[in-house]
Design an enzyme around this catalytic site. Sequence first.
Site, PDB file in Angstrom:
ATOM      1  CD  GLU A   1       1.816  -3.896   0.575  1.00  0.00           C
ATOM      2  OE1 GLU A   1       2.659  -3.241   1.209  1.00  0.00           O
ATOM      3  OE2 GLU A   1       1.963  -5.080   0.268  1.00  0.00           O
TER       4      GLU A   1
ATOM      5  CB  VAL B   1       4.149   0.236   6.001  1.00  0.00           C
ATOM      6  CG1 VAL B   1       5.621   0.625   5.906  1.00  0.00           C
ATOM      7  CG2 VAL B   1       3.780  -0.108   7.431  1.00  0.00           C
TER       8      VAL B   1
ATOM      9  N   GLY C   1       2.474   3.638   1.836  1.00  0.00           N
ATOM     10  CA  GLY C   1       1.415   3.832   0.835  1.00  0.00           C
ATOM     11  C   GLY C   1       1.375   2.790  -0.253  1.00  0.00           C
TER      12      GLY C   1
ATOM     13  CG  ASP D   1       3.565   8.487   9.730  1.00  0.00           C
ATOM     14  OD1 ASP D   1       2.543   7.785   9.769  1.00  0.00           O
ATOM     15  OD2 ASP D   1       4.251   8.634   8.697  1.00  0.00           O
TER      16      ASP D   1
ATOM     17  CE  LYS E   1       3.522   5.488   7.422  1.00  0.00           C
ATOM     18  NZ  LYS E   1       3.841   6.732   6.715  1.00  0.00           N
TER      19      LYS E   1
END
Lengths: 156, 333
Positions: free
Chosen positions: B144, B147, B149, B216, B220
């Site tokens: 979890e 992606v 946070g 980044d 994700k």
Amino acid sequence: MKFDLTIALADRPGQLLKALKPIAKNGGNIISIIHERENPSAGFVPVSLVVDFPSKWNMQKTINDLRKIGVTLIKAEEVVDTAHITAILVGKADLERIVQEGLRNAEIIGFEVSAPTSKDACLKLEIEVPTDLLDETLENLRRVAESEDSLVILPI
Amino acid sequence: MNVIIVGFGFIGRKLVRAFYKKIDLIRNVDASFKVIGVSDSKGYLYDSKGLDLERLSYVKRLSEYSGKYREGGSTEEIIEKGEADLMVEATPTNINDGEPGLSFIKAALKKGIHVVTSNKGPLVVAFKELTSLAEKNDCLLLYEGTVAGAVPVFSLVRKCLQGDIIRRIVGILNGTTNYILSRMYFEGTSFELALKEARERGLTERDPSYDVDGIDAACKAVILANALMNRNVKFEDVKRTGIRRVTQEAISLAKKSKFAIKLISTIDKHIEVSPKLVPINHPLCVHGTLNAIHIETDLAREITLIGHGAGEETVSAVLNDVLTVMKETASPI
């Protein structure tokens, strides 16, 4: 494909039903109907319809059938669903090429330019595109803009 | 449940502190919960009776925890001891080959150890391989924290959208670029100045291209596509455009038409990361360092999640994954 039809019916019972039969027979799906009974003119009542036909041929056949039974056709035109899109381009692009190649299917309804002489010139375009050509048009715009080394920013 | 933590950086340390502060809540789920090992790149602490979480939560380096530190010891050694039930993997992200996290996760799964990770690298490089390995060894692999946070996107889909087919996902998955674009939108600052501010506030990676060139966000997007839309995509499959060329003028023109410009990850028939115009009244149009994910499904239609995408808040996601493993693997009474 959707068509906008306006017909004039004699102000007598049963006329609307008579006019709807050829539409149904030719595969038309009525999206909306406005029967303006309160505005008769010279004994005729205008009826506006939006009808979805499988093809133009079905539409033409319907018009012929309506004429055969004496229904007067005031208007028959294709309804084109359009999308209003805002796009921003950053970079010194060839505007003529962008309009001719990238926006072939679109109508430009507004634009604004910022810092036109800099290498980071900004162009905001407001365009109208037929919905069924939207993906193709945006892909064209993107391709042409990228070949001009411009960044194109489209809506989500 | 015996837990080992691999990686004692920011997330590893914050997680230990969360374990310490919430120990009653955790032991209500599993009375036998203990942390038996913690490793970093230089060595490890190990005690099969359980490490003292209070002491551990006050050390910055593992070597400061007296008595148990084995300098030069490797993470593989504590996995091989065979006493751990769950490994929390929180080593630094490496999207080139996923290492060292990838090897640690594989070793743990092969040993039948459940894995919770907050590290994108291994999942970007080898998603299918890892999920297959977990399945083969009857292990849970939860991620979890990788992606957005603390935003519970995988848990939401896994638990609450079991019958839905996800058609499209669009999201702001990088808080740093959202901060930069928000500063440009509200304060009229240039990209360069907003980036400098973000660096000064410690919001960027050491190499800012990781954020501003969309690397980044693309990682994700790859994880979301593979995990939630059953794709088999790699980082190279993402069409990626960063925000370096987004000028103040572009943002002003967008603003006049009631749009903000955001770095958006889109997963539909294509997978793309690029600056997009977001209507200012759209639920995705969040500012500052916030992340947002907009999911379109066949039944629920549209759901938007908004929350903190990085930093200490990520511990919430990791802790929830740990509790999920405990609950889902508990023996029926």
